[in-house]
Design a protein around this motif. Sequence first.
Motif, PDB file in Angstrom:
ATOM      1  N   ILE A   1     -15.808 -28.169  10.223  1.00 18.52           N
ATOM      2  CA  ILE A   1     -15.882 -27.419   8.979  1.00 18.52           C
ATOM      3  C   ILE A   1     -15.785 -25.915   9.242  1.00 18.52           C
ATOM      4  N   MET A   2     -16.498 -25.427  10.247  1.00 14.49           N
ATOM      5  CA  MET A   2     -16.432 -24.003  10.556  1.00 14.49           C
ATOM      6  C   MET A   2     -15.020 -23.598  10.976  1.00 14.49           C
ATOM      7  N   SER A   3     -14.337 -24.490  11.694  1.00 11.08           N
ATOM      8  CA  SER A   3     -12.958 -24.203  12.095  1.00 11.08           C
ATOM      9  C   SER A   3     -12.044 -24.112  10.883  1.00 11.08           C
ATOM     10  N   ARG A   4     -12.224 -25.026   9.930  1.00 14.07           N
ATOM     11  CA  ARG A   4     -11.368 -25.013   8.737  1.00 14.07           C
ATOM     12  C   ARG A   4     -11.632 -23.778   7.876  1.00 14.07           C
ATOM     13  N   ILE A   5     -12.886 -23.378   7.771  1.00 12.30           N
ATOM     14  CA  ILE A   5     -13.191 -22.169   7.007  1.00 12.30           C
ATOM     15  C   ILE A   5     -12.612 -20.940   7.700  1.00 12.30           C
ATOM     16  N   SER A   6     -12.692 -20.913   9.034  1.00 13.11           N
ATOM     17  CA  SER A   6     -12.104 -19.786   9.776  1.00 13.11           C
ATOM     18  C   SER A   6     -10.596 -19.737   9.570  1.00 13.11           C
ATOM     19  N   ILE A   7      -9.948 -20.906   9.561  1.00 14.68           N
ATOM     20  CA  ILE A   7      -8.505 -20.948   9.324  1.00 14.68           C
ATOM     21  C   ILE A   7      -8.188 -20.430   7.923  1.00 14.68           C
ATOM     22  N   LEU A   8      -8.993 -20.850   6.940  1.00 11.24           N
ATOM     23  CA  LEU A   8      -8.779 -20.395   5.566  1.00 11.24           C
ATOM     24  C   LEU A   8      -8.856 -18.878   5.471  1.00 11.24           C
ATOM     25  N   LEU A   9      -9.922 -18.298   6.005  1.00 10.14           N
ATOM     26  CA  LEU A   9     -10.089 -16.843   5.924  1.00 10.14           C
ATOM     27  C   LEU A   9      -9.009 -16.114   6.718  1.00 10.14           C
ATOM     28  N   THR A  10      -8.600 -16.696   7.836  1.00 13.30           N
ATOM     29  CA  THR A  10      -7.535 -16.077   8.631  1.00 13.30           C
ATOM     30  C   THR A  10      -6.215 -16.065   7.871  1.00 13.30           C
ATOM     31  N   VAL A  11      -5.899 -17.197   7.224  1.00 15.41           N
ATOM     32  CA  VAL A  11      -4.648 -17.277   6.463  1.00 15.41           C
ATOM     33  C   VAL A  11      -4.656 -16.297   5.298  1.00 15.41           C
ATOM     34  N   VAL A  12      -5.768 -16.240   4.571  1.00 17.18           N
ATOM     35  CA  VAL A  12      -5.856 -15.314   3.439  1.00 17.18           C
ATOM     36  C   VAL A  12      -5.705 -13.867   3.920  1.00 17.18           C
ATOM     37  N   SER A  13      -6.374 -13.544   5.025  1.00 14.93           N
ATOM     38  CA  SER A  13      -6.257 -12.180   5.567  1.00 14.93           C
ATOM     39  C   SER A  13      -4.830 -11.888   6.013  1.00 14.93           C
ATOM     40  N   ALA A  14      -4.183 -12.878   6.650  1.00 16.13           N
ATOM     41  CA  ALA A  14      -2.813 -12.683   7.114  1.00 16.13           C
ATOM     42  C   ALA A  14      -1.855 -12.465   5.945  1.00 16.13           C
ATOM     43  N   LEU A  15      -2.050 -13.219   4.863  1.00 16.17           N
ATOM     44  CA  LEU A  15      -1.187 -13.042   3.696  1.00 16.17           C
ATOM     45  C   LEU A  15      -1.361 -11.659   3.071  1.00 16.17           C
ATOM     46  N   LEU A  16      -2.595 -11.167   3.070  1.00 17.11           N
ATOM     47  CA  LEU A  16      -2.831  -9.812   2.555  1.00 17.11           C
ATOM     48  C   LEU A  16      -2.138  -8.757   3.423  1.00 17.11           C
ATOM     49  N   VAL A  17      -2.171  -8.979   4.739  1.00 20.43           N
ATOM     50  CA  VAL A  17      -1.512  -8.039   5.645  1.00 20.43           C
ATOM     51  C   VAL A  17      -0.002  -8.061   5.417  1.00 20.43           C
ATOM     52  N   VAL A  18       0.560  -9.266   5.289  1.00 21.65           N
ATOM     53  CA  VAL A  18       2.000  -9.380   5.035  1.00 21.65           C
ATOM     54  C   VAL A  18       2.367  -8.691   3.718  1.00 21.65           C
ATOM     55  N   LEU A  19       1.540  -8.897   2.698  1.00 25.67           N
ATOM     56  CA  LEU A  19       1.806  -8.262   1.401  1.00 25.67           C
ATOM     57  C   LEU A  19       1.733  -6.743   1.508  1.00 25.67           C
ATOM     58  N   ALA A  20       0.777  -6.260   2.287  1.00 27.57           N
ATOM     59  CA  ALA A  20       0.659  -4.804   2.475  1.00 27.57           C
ATOM     60  C   ALA A  20       1.864  -4.240   3.220  1.00 27.57           C
ATOM     61  N   LEU A  21       2.374  -4.992   4.187  1.00 29.02           N
ATOM     62  CA  LEU A  21       3.549  -4.529   4.924  1.00 29.02           C
ATOM     63  C   LEU A  21       4.778  -4.476   4.015  1.00 29.02           C
ATOM     64  N   PHE A  22       4.921  -5.502   3.152  1.00 27.32           N
ATOM     65  CA  PHE A  22       6.028  -5.485   2.195  1.00 27.32           C
ATOM     66  C   PHE A  22       5.901  -4.286   1.258  1.00 27.32           C
ATOM     67  N   ALA A  23       4.685  -4.032   0.779  1.00 28.46           N
ATOM     68  CA  ALA A  23       4.475  -2.907  -0.139  1.00 28.46           C
ATOM     69  C   ALA A  23       4.744  -1.588   0.554  1.00 28.46           C
ATOM     70  N   GLN A  24       4.394  -1.490   1.836  1.00 32.55           N
ATOM     71  CA  GLN A  24       4.621  -0.257   2.578  1.00 32.55           C
ATOM     72  C   GLN A  24       6.111  -0.005   2.781  1.00 32.55           C
ATOM     73  N   GLY A  25       6.851  -1.101   2.948  1.00 32.86           N
ATOM     74  CA  GLY A  25       8.276  -0.933   3.191  1.00 32.86           C
ATOM     75  C   GLY A  25       9.085  -0.720   1.935  1.00 32.86           C
ATOM     76  N   GLY A  26       8.766  -1.423   0.860  1.00 33.34           N
ATOM     77  CA  GLY A  26       9.577  -1.339  -0.349  1.00 33.34           C
ATOM     78  C   GLY A  26       8.894  -0.695  -1.526  1.00 33.34           C
ATOM     79  N   GLY A  27       7.626  -0.335  -1.370  1.00 33.31           N
ATOM     80  CA  GLY A  27       6.911   0.271  -2.489  1.00 33.31           C
ATOM     81  C   GLY A  27       6.190  -0.797  -3.311  1.00 33.31           C
ATOM     82  N   PHE A  28       5.069  -0.416  -3.863  1.00 31.99           N
ATOM     83  CA  PHE A  28       4.263  -1.372  -4.644  1.00 31.99           C
ATOM     84  C   PHE A  28       4.689  -1.260  -6.108  1.00 31.99           C
ATOM     85  N   ASP A  29       5.652  -2.100  -6.477  1.00 29.52           N
ATOM     86  CA  ASP A  29       6.121  -2.118  -7.861  1.00 29.52           C
ATOM     87  C   ASP A  29       6.147  -3.565  -8.349  1.00 29.52           C
ATOM     88  N   ARG A  30       6.677  -3.786  -9.510  1.00 30.18           N
ATOM     89  CA  ARG A  30       6.661  -5.114 -10.119  1.00 30.18           C
ATOM     90  C   ARG A  30       7.501  -6.134  -9.347  1.00 30.18           C
TER      91      ARG A  30
END
Length: 232
Positions: A50-79
């Motif tokens: 269970i602890m491993s699955r929760i760690s995977i969940l939080l890691t994936v969510v954090s990774a997606l936020l980082v990817v989204l931030a990189l996209f926003a940094q490259g193309g601008g945060f617009d619609r």
Amino acid sequence: MATDDEVPGDEVSSDAGASEAVRPRPELATMLATEHWSLLGTRSMTWSEIMSRISILLTVVSALLVVLALFAQGGGFDRSLLPLAVGFAAASLVLGSLTALRVGLASQEDAQLVRGMNRLRAAYVELAPEIEPYLTASTRDDQAGLMATYTLGSRRPLLVHIVGSTTFFVLVVNALVAGALGALVGALVSSAGWVPALGGVVGGVAWLGIQLEVSRRLFGIPMRDVRFPSKG
């Protein structure tokens, strides 16, 4: 002087039978301890998963936020970034919901493992009654005995026990993700500022309510096969 009705051998045989009946059986304690360690090992592996699955969940969510931030940094945060953000949030919510379901099932399994160990303690006390005052965990396998083992004999409100549980933690994480998804969908639908806010609040509260209802049904199943009910 023995009469004809008395057979001296019978008395000896009777004493031997009584001695045999009360003969200590140390192998019973060994078998009970083996079963106890088996349940402890199963419980440890379950929560390690269970602890491993929760760690995977939080890691994936954090990774997606980082990817989204990189996209926003490259193309601008617009619609134009909103569809990607909605997809990431939806994926996180699906992963989080599956994790919450597994955590809930694991909590049920954990309760049964604790009940099994309570029964084994009841057997220890039956074999050696003098050890009962030294036990911290319960020897009863009903709801009261289960909670006594979870809280190690101390008093704890049920609400505090629920809010502080791993299951509730995952539910809150999912509700936050659902709120973010609702806000993103609202922003995608309308540019008015109140629409994303309303979508976020409705999405988060609604998803938390759905999860709590599922958990209530899951944990509301009556406890069966109670062999050692609490006294009084």
